[in-house]
Design a protein around this motif. Sequence first.
Motif, mmCIF file in Angstrom:
data_model
loop_
_atom_site.group_PDB
_atom_site.id
_atom_site.type_symbol
_atom_site.label_atom_id
_atom_site.label_comp_id
_atom_site.label_asym_id
_atom_site.label_seq_id
_atom_site.Cartn_x
_atom_site.Cartn_y
_atom_site.Cartn_z
ATOM 1 N N ALA A 5 0.838 -1.202 0.000
ATOM 2 C CA ALA A 5 0.000 0.000 0.000
ATOM 3 C C ALA A 5 0.865 1.242 0.000
ATOM 4 N N SER A 6 0.312 2.308 -0.558
ATOM 5 C CA SER A 6 0.994 3.603 -0.567
ATOM 6 C C SER A 6 -0.045 4.711 -0.505
ATOM 7 N N GLY A 7 0.434 5.893 -0.211
ATOM 8 C CA GLY A 7 -0.458 7.030 -0.058
ATOM 9 C C GLY A 7 -0.671 7.315 1.412
ATOM 10 N N GLY A 8 -1.669 8.092 1.704
ATOM 11 C CA GLY A 8 -1.927 8.473 3.075
ATOM 12 C C GLY A 8 -1.131 9.701 3.463
ATOM 13 N N GLY A 9 -1.310 10.117 4.712
ATOM 14 C CA GLY A 9 -0.595 11.276 5.198
ATOM 15 C C GLY A 9 -1.512 12.211 5.961
ATOM 16 N N THR A 67 -14.101 7.308 -3.776
ATOM 17 C CA THR A 67 -14.288 6.514 -4.981
ATOM 18 C C THR A 67 -13.237 5.408 -5.032
ATOM 19 N N ILE A 68 -13.714 4.172 -5.177
ATOM 20 C CA ILE A 68 -12.805 3.041 -5.312
ATOM 21 C C ILE A 68 -12.727 2.659 -6.784
ATOM 22 N N SER A 69 -11.539 2.316 -7.233
ATOM 23 C CA SER A 69 -11.351 1.883 -8.617
ATOM 24 C C SER A 69 -10.234 0.841 -8.658
ATOM 25 N N GLN A 80 -9.782 7.021 -3.900
ATOM 26 C CA GLN A 80 -9.729 8.467 -3.973
ATOM 27 C C GLN A 80 -10.641 9.028 -2.897
ATOM 28 N N MET A 81 -10.060 9.815 -2.014
ATOM 29 C CA MET A 81 -10.812 10.352 -0.877
ATOM 30 C C MET A 81 -10.876 11.869 -0.997
#
Length: 119
Positions: A5-9, A67-69, A80-81
């Motif tokens: 997983a990646s992203g967040g913050g 949105t989930i993709s 996408q949040m």
Amino acid sequence: VQLQASGGGLVQPGGSLRLSCAASGSFFSIHAMNWYRQAPGKQRELVALITSDGTTNYADSVKGRFTISRDNAKNTVYLQMNSLKPEDTAVYYCNYEVRLTPYRLETYWGQGSQVTVSS
């Protein structure tokens, strides 16, 4: 099968973030890709899911904002949040339901990504 997983913050209320999760390893197919989250002191909850045919479902608390993709060629799922709220603060986990063979279904978890929504 491994999930990365990646992203967040850290983001201010009203802001946006995108999480990604990619699967690697040997398997027959991916049945469903899911995103869960767990806030401090609360149980882990399902946020969004997407099935192999593209059907999606969302928790009521995130409908219209998240949105989930999925990209099947990359074995990757995205979340996408948008319009993030402080109550979205949690550790987010990707979860894959994977067919190792046509008759064997297993579940795998990513390592978790911290999302903090605060001013």
